[in-house]
Write a protein that holds these residues in place. Structure first.
Motif, PDB file in Angstrom:
ATOM      1  N   ILE A 145       0.830  -1.207   0.000  1.00 58.39           N
ATOM      2  CA  ILE A 145       0.000   0.000   0.000  1.00 58.39           C
ATOM      3  C   ILE A 145       0.862   1.255   0.000  1.00 58.39           C
ATOM      4  CG2 ILE A 145      -1.610   1.350   1.415  1.00 58.39           C
ATOM      5  CD1 ILE A 145      -2.837  -1.371   2.280  1.00 58.39           C
ATOM      6  N   ILE A 146       1.909   1.278   0.814  1.00 59.08           N
ATOM      7  CA  ILE A 146       2.782   2.451   0.879  1.00 59.08           C
ATOM      8  C   ILE A 146       3.484   2.667  -0.454  1.00 59.08           C
ATOM      9  CG2 ILE A 146       4.842   3.422   1.973  1.00 59.08           C
ATOM     10  CD1 ILE A 146       3.966   2.026   4.565  1.00 59.08           C
ATOM     11  N   SER A 212     -10.512   0.570   2.155  1.00 60.05           N
ATOM     12  CA  SER A 212     -10.867  -0.807   1.800  1.00 60.05           C
ATOM     13  C   SER A 212     -10.346  -1.162   0.420  1.00 60.05           C
ATOM     14  CB  SER A 212     -12.389  -0.978   1.847  1.00 60.05           C
ATOM     15  OG  SER A 212     -12.884  -0.760   3.147  1.00 60.05           O
ATOM     16  N   ASP A 213     -10.404  -0.195  -0.505  1.00 59.27           N
ATOM     17  CA  ASP A 213      -9.888  -0.433  -1.853  1.00 59.27           C
ATOM     18  C   ASP A 213      -8.377  -0.687  -1.816  1.00 59.27           C
ATOM     19  OD1 ASP A 213     -12.366  -0.171  -2.977  1.00 59.27           O
ATOM     20  OD2 ASP A 213     -12.101   1.934  -3.567  1.00 59.27           O
ATOM     21  N   SER A 217      -6.811  -4.349  -3.022  1.00 62.72           N
ATOM     22  CA  SER A 217      -5.815  -4.348  -4.095  1.00 62.72           C
ATOM     23  C   SER A 217      -4.502  -4.972  -3.626  1.00 62.72           C
ATOM     24  CB  SER A 217      -5.577  -2.914  -4.579  1.00 62.72           C
ATOM     25  OG  SER A 217      -4.600  -2.892  -5.597  1.00 62.72           O
ATOM     26  N   ALA A 218      -4.074  -4.618  -2.414  1.00 63.96           N
ATOM     27  CA  ALA A 218      -2.840  -5.170  -1.864  1.00 63.96           C
ATOM     28  C   ALA A 218      -2.964  -6.671  -1.629  1.00 63.96           C
ATOM     29  CB  ALA A 218      -2.493  -4.457  -0.559  1.00 63.96           C
ATOM     30  N   LYS A 219      -4.130  -7.121  -1.187  1.00 62.43           N
ATOM     31  CA  LYS A 219      -4.342  -8.552  -0.975  1.00 62.43           C
ATOM     32  C   LYS A 219      -4.166  -9.325  -2.271  1.00 62.43           C
ATOM     33  CE  LYS A 219      -7.463  -8.535   3.036  1.00 62.43           C
ATOM     34  NZ  LYS A 219      -8.833  -8.845   3.533  1.00 62.43           N
ATOM     35  N   VAL A 268      -8.791  -3.367   7.550  1.00 61.99           N
ATOM     36  CA  VAL A 268      -8.237  -2.017   7.474  1.00 61.99           C
ATOM     37  C   VAL A 268      -7.758  -1.561   8.854  1.00 61.99           C
ATOM     38  CG1 VAL A 268      -8.828   0.417   7.085  1.00 61.99           C
ATOM     39  CG2 VAL A 268      -9.576  -1.321   5.453  1.00 61.99           C
ATOM     40  N   LYS A 269      -8.532  -1.878   9.874  1.00 60.99           N
ATOM     41  CA  LYS A 269      -8.152  -1.488  11.243  1.00 60.99           C
ATOM     42  C   LYS A 269      -6.842  -2.155  11.654  1.00 60.99           C
ATOM     43  CE  LYS A 269     -11.374  -1.055  14.371  1.00 60.99           C
ATOM     44  NZ  LYS A 269     -12.405  -1.361  15.410  1.00 60.99           N
TER      45      LYS A 269
END
Length: 321
Positions: A145-146, A212-213, A217-219, A268-269
């Motif tokens: 994600i980063i 969430s998106d 996407s990362a998953k 996400v949390k």
């Protein structure tokens, strides 16, 4: 010194520390025979003169494994210059982070910190976060994600670089580690690119948190990468390496069998709490810009007066069709 470096390396090369992992299409007995021939003949006291005494905990009686030294505060900014005829620059942002399995330099873990931060967690959440693979997967998803955020912000939106990369150290035995953002840029844009990277990291914590998106996407990326690499023998040996080590207690068969399930269960949390385990605060960051300076006396091609093209100067001579 050379002797210090030699001692540090040779003290690790002791016969009782050897662990061999093999993956692929092979005859087991043939491999065992080769191991006996090439490794089994090494004397048990080889390199014993370099042996270091294990540190033992007074409380538990177990071995004490090393930690990455805690980074001092506040962080520092460095500027480096390297003589080179090619004008270019690289900016870095770094800070503290957990190791590959979620252990920080002070001995605490990502799972412990996440569970402590979420007062309203359910029993199911507590069970998920206690899984040996939880922190490893959470950190992998965060890295993805980063990296995407850095690409979209620093490259696409700000147009300050062609490449910005976030990475975590892959320490397994050492407690703790660090993250590193590397961004290449022109000398004129290096400072702006550095600040854009810092702003992107800060935004993930405050104004533009993980969505969430972002997570879904990362998953997909992490799962597809895992499925693809499972087809290679080198990946299997990496997965197996260290599963018998006392110093890597969280690594085991569950790293393979439960991989997909743990990825799908991350929320996400989870990632937002995990993000706080990184040293992302402004006073925790270590930054640097390295740039080139022209050697004294260099003559650039632009400064050379070139002769005008004349008949006969082309390849093959004047008579060439």
């Amino acid at each position: 010194t050379l002797d210090d470096a030699k001692s540090a390396i040779m003290s690790q090369l002791l016969p009782e520390n050897i662990e061999i992992s093999a993956a692929g299409d092979f005859d087991v007995q043939e491999v065992l025979d080769l191991i006996l021939s090439y490794v089994g003949t090494i004397p048990t006291d080889a390199n014993s003169e370099y042996r270091l005494e294990d540190k033992v905990s007074e409380e538990t009686g177990g071995k004490i494994f090393g930690s990455v030294p805690a980074l001092e505060k506040p962080g520092k900014f460095l500027e480096l210059e390297l003589t080179d005829s090619d004008p270019r620059a690289v900016a870095y942002v770094a800070g503290s982070a957990p190791n590959m399995w979620g252990t920080l330099s002070d001995g605490s873990t990502v799972s412990e910190r996440v569970m402590a931060a979420d007062a309203g967690q359910s029993d199911y959440d507590r069970k998920r976060r206690s899984h040996p693979l939880f922190a490893n997967i959470a950190l992998s998803l965060l890295s993805e994600i980063i990296n995407r955020r850095l690409f979209s912000t620093v490259r696409e939106r700000r147009q300050l670089t062609y490449d910005a990369n976030f990475s975590l150290t892959g320490f397994e035995r050492l407690k703790g580690g660090w993250f590193l953002v590397t961004v290449t840029a022109s000398k004129e844009k290096a400072k702006a690119a550095l600040e854009a990277c810092k702003e992107t990291l800060d935004a993930l914590r405050r104004s533009s948190k993980v969505s969430s998106d972002n997570l879904e996407s990362a998953k997909r990326v992490v799962l597809n990468r895992h499925e693809g690499e499972l087809r290679t023998s080198s990946y299997w040996t990496t997965l197996m390496s260290g599963i018998q080590e006392e110093s890597i207690p969280l690594k085991g068969p569950l790293s393979v069998t439960d991989f997909n399930a743990v990825v799908e269960a991350i929320t996400v949390k989870d990632l937002q709490f995990t993000l706080e385990c990184l040293g992302l605060a402004d006073d925790e960051l270590f930054t640097a810009i390295g740039q080139t300076v022209e050697p004294v006396g260099i003559v650039r091609d632009d400064d050379i007066v070139k002769a005008s093209p004349m008949a006969g100067m082309g390849r093959g001579g004047a008579l060439r069709g």
